[in-house]
Design an enzyme around this catalytic site. Sequence first.
Site, PDB file in Angstrom:
ATOM      1  N   ARG A  74      10.967  -6.117   4.837  1.00  0.00           N
ATOM      2  CA  ARG A  74      10.625  -5.576   4.627  1.00  0.00           C
ATOM      3  C   ARG A  74      11.629  -3.780   6.007  1.00  0.00           C
ATOM      4  O   ARG A  74      11.631  -3.968   7.816  1.00  0.00           O
ATOM      5  CB  ARG A  74       9.148  -5.319   4.909  1.00  0.00           C
ATOM      6  CG  ARG A  74       9.056  -3.858   4.724  1.00  0.00           C
ATOM      7  CD  ARG A  74       7.274  -3.340   4.651  1.00  0.00           C
ATOM      8  NE  ARG A  74       6.726  -2.874   5.997  1.00  0.00           N
ATOM      9  CZ  ARG A  74       4.977  -3.021   5.831  1.00  0.00           C
ATOM     10  NH1 ARG A  74       4.323  -2.643   4.570  1.00  0.00           N
ATOM     11  NH2 ARG A  74       4.927  -3.364   7.214  1.00  0.00           N
TER      12      ARG A  74
ATOM     13  N   ARG B  77      11.073  -1.996  10.794  1.00  0.00           N
ATOM     14  CA  ARG B  77      10.200  -1.796  11.970  1.00  0.00           C
ATOM     15  C   ARG B  77       9.841  -2.559  13.090  1.00  0.00           C
ATOM     16  O   ARG B  77      10.276  -3.935  12.998  1.00  0.00           O
ATOM     17  CB  ARG B  77       8.609  -1.191  10.814  1.00  0.00           C
ATOM     18  CG  ARG B  77       8.868  -0.779  10.735  1.00  0.00           C
ATOM     19  CD  ARG B  77       7.753  -0.346   9.696  1.00  0.00           C
ATOM     20  NE  ARG B  77       6.377  -0.634  10.183  1.00  0.00           N
ATOM     21  CZ  ARG B  77       4.980  -0.515   9.083  1.00  0.00           C
ATOM     22  NH1 ARG B  77       5.014  -0.245   8.042  1.00  0.00           N
ATOM     23  NH2 ARG B  77       3.816  -1.089  10.154  1.00  0.00           N
TER      24      ARG B  77
ATOM     25  N   ARG C 295      -9.808   1.174   8.680  1.00  0.00           N
ATOM     26  CA  ARG C 295      -9.690  -0.153   9.155  1.00  0.00           C
ATOM     27  C   ARG C 295      -9.908  -1.007   9.497  1.00  0.00           C
ATOM     28  O   ARG C 295     -10.007  -2.283  10.145  1.00  0.00           O
ATOM     29  CB  ARG C 295      -7.918  -0.068   9.735  1.00  0.00           C
ATOM     30  CG  ARG C 295      -6.842  -1.318   8.810  1.00  0.00           C
ATOM     31  CD  ARG C 295      -5.524  -0.716  10.418  1.00  0.00           C
ATOM     32  NE  ARG C 295      -4.771  -0.559  10.554  1.00  0.00           N
ATOM     33  CZ  ARG C 295      -3.407  -0.920   9.543  1.00  0.00           C
ATOM     34  NH1 ARG C 295      -2.719  -0.018   9.060  1.00  0.00           N
ATOM     35  NH2 ARG C 295      -1.952  -1.039   9.177  1.00  0.00           N
TER      36      ARG C 295
ATOM     37  N   LYS D  76       0.507  -1.157   0.007  1.00  0.00           N
ATOM     38  CA  LYS D  76      -0.029  -0.238  -0.220  1.00  0.00           C
ATOM     39  C   LYS D  76       0.382   0.944  -0.125  1.00  0.00           C
ATOM     40  O   LYS D  76       0.559   1.968  -1.121  1.00  0.00           O
ATOM     41  CB  LYS D  76      -0.628  -0.230   1.272  1.00  0.00           C
ATOM     42  CG  LYS D  76      -2.184  -0.824   1.226  1.00  0.00           C
ATOM     43  CD  LYS D  76      -3.311  -1.193   2.126  1.00  0.00           C
ATOM     44  CE  LYS D  76      -2.511  -1.283   3.864  1.00  0.00           C
ATOM     45  NZ  LYS D  76      -2.035  -1.764   3.993  1.00  0.00           N
TER      46      LYS D  76
ATOM     47  N   ARG E 125      -0.923  -9.394  13.070  1.00  0.00           N
ATOM     48  CA  ARG E 125      -1.097  -8.137  11.986  1.00  0.00           C
ATOM     49  C   ARG E 125      -2.036  -9.189  11.865  1.00  0.00           C
ATOM     50  O   ARG E 125      -2.641  -8.448  10.951  1.00  0.00           O
ATOM     51  CB  ARG E 125      -0.330  -7.238  11.596  1.00  0.00           C
ATOM     52  CG  ARG E 125       0.209  -5.913  12.965  1.00  0.00           C
ATOM     53  CD  ARG E 125       1.928  -5.419  12.421  1.00  0.00           C
ATOM     54  NE  ARG E 125       2.151  -4.888  11.353  1.00  0.00           N
ATOM     55  CZ  ARG E 125       2.855  -4.738  10.603  1.00  0.00           C
ATOM     56  NH1 ARG E 125       3.686  -5.446  10.161  1.00  0.00           N
ATOM     57  NH2 ARG E 125       2.879  -3.718   9.037  1.00  0.00           N
TER      58      ARG E 125
HETATM   59  P1  AMP Z   1       0.359   0.567   9.016  1.00  0.00           P
HETATM   60  O1  AMP Z   1       1.838   1.214   8.698  1.00  0.00           O
HETATM   61  O2  AMP Z   1      -0.793   0.386   8.228  1.00  0.00           O
HETATM   62  O3  AMP Z   1       0.791  -1.192   8.445  1.00  0.00           O
HETATM   63  O4  AMP Z   1       0.497   0.548  10.562  1.00  0.00           O
HETATM   64  C1  AMP Z   1       1.039   0.730  11.518  1.00  0.00           C
HETATM   65  C2  AMP Z   1       0.051   0.301  12.645  1.00  0.00           C
HETATM   66  O5  AMP Z   1      -0.499   1.886  13.304  1.00  0.00           O
HETATM   67  C3  AMP Z   1      -0.981  -0.915  12.643  1.00  0.00           C
HETATM   68  O6  AMP Z   1      -0.853  -2.305  12.855  1.00  0.00           O
HETATM   69  C4  AMP Z   1      -1.609  -0.320  14.433  1.00  0.00           C
HETATM   70  O7  AMP Z   1      -1.250  -0.092  14.960  1.00  0.00           O
HETATM   71  C5  AMP Z   1      -1.480   0.792  13.425  1.00  0.00           C
HETATM   72  N1  AMP Z   1      -2.857   1.135  12.931  1.00  0.00           N
HETATM   73  C6  AMP Z   1      -2.514   2.514  11.151  1.00  0.00           C
HETATM   74  N2  AMP Z   1      -4.066   3.199  10.987  1.00  0.00           N
HETATM   75  C7  AMP Z   1      -4.721   2.641  11.699  1.00  0.00           C
HETATM   76  C8  AMP Z   1      -5.610   2.463  11.701  1.00  0.00           C
HETATM   77  N3  AMP Z   1      -6.609   2.849  10.987  1.00  0.00           N
HETATM   78  N4  AMP Z   1      -7.193   2.113  12.770  1.00  0.00           N
HETATM   79  C9  AMP Z   1      -5.732   1.459  13.610  1.00  0.00           C
HETATM   80  N5  AMP Z   1      -4.955   1.197  13.961  1.00  0.00           N
HETATM   81  C10 AMP Z   1      -3.958   1.226  13.055  1.00  0.00           C
END
Ligand code: AMP
Length: 214
Positions: A131, A162, A92, A17, A173
């Site tokens: 990653r 990360r 999400r 994404k 996740r």
């Molecule tokens: P990402 O970089 O999109 O993979 O997001 C990393 C982490 O941020 C996720 O595993 C969640 O813990 C948190 N996070 C990101 N976006 C959301 C969302 N829309 N709702 C809840 N938690 C989020």
Amino acid sequence: MAGSLRIVLFGPPGAGKGTQAQLLAERYELAHVSSGDIFRHNLRQGTPLGLRAKEYMDRGVLVPDEVVIDIMLDKIMSIPADDGFILDGFPRNTRQAGELEAALTTRARNIDRVAHIDVPEDELTRRLGGRYVCRDCQAPYTIADGTDAPPCQRCNGELYQRDDDRPEAVQKRIDVYREETLPVLDFYRQRGLLSDIPGKDTVEGVFQSIVAAL
Ligand code: AMP
């Protein structure tokens, strides 16, 4: 002039994404709004939001809606009314999707298309393990096991892995995605906004499929 498309980029962790959102933002001149990047930025700055989000992010679970929704809607509604945007990582769950729709309806700014990048689970686990992300510009890279991470090709920044790309968090996740996030697909399918994009392809191949769907 900035573009006016309003896109949600949807898909499991590791679907690409972030990469696709950057490419689309450049191609269509859209604001790129990534919830994960907002949390990580806050964490680097040591803000209360960042510290609160970290507790959840490190475990691979969703940050509570009470925290996420206000921050994200503020950010989205601060984009000038005629400008487009691409959402990456939000919504999400179905509550977030409903609140987003309600907020956009008040300003006659609805989503034009939801691109769902579909990638099989075994491929996700493989990709997330390798990653790396640039500390400065957040550009993502895949690096094979045992290889030293080179500097970022875009900005020469340092690449790092990360905390939530560790194996335990990765599996969590993916589980959270299946249980809480996948129902959002039906929400958008019912509204006729959903395009399924085969995600097990090259970056360029996935990009062309999304462009064709738009
Ligand atoms: P990402 O970089 O999109 O993979 O997001 C990393 C982490 O941020 C996720 O595993 C969640 O813990 C948190 N996070 C990101 N976006 C959301 C969302 N829309 N709702 C809840 N938690 C989020």
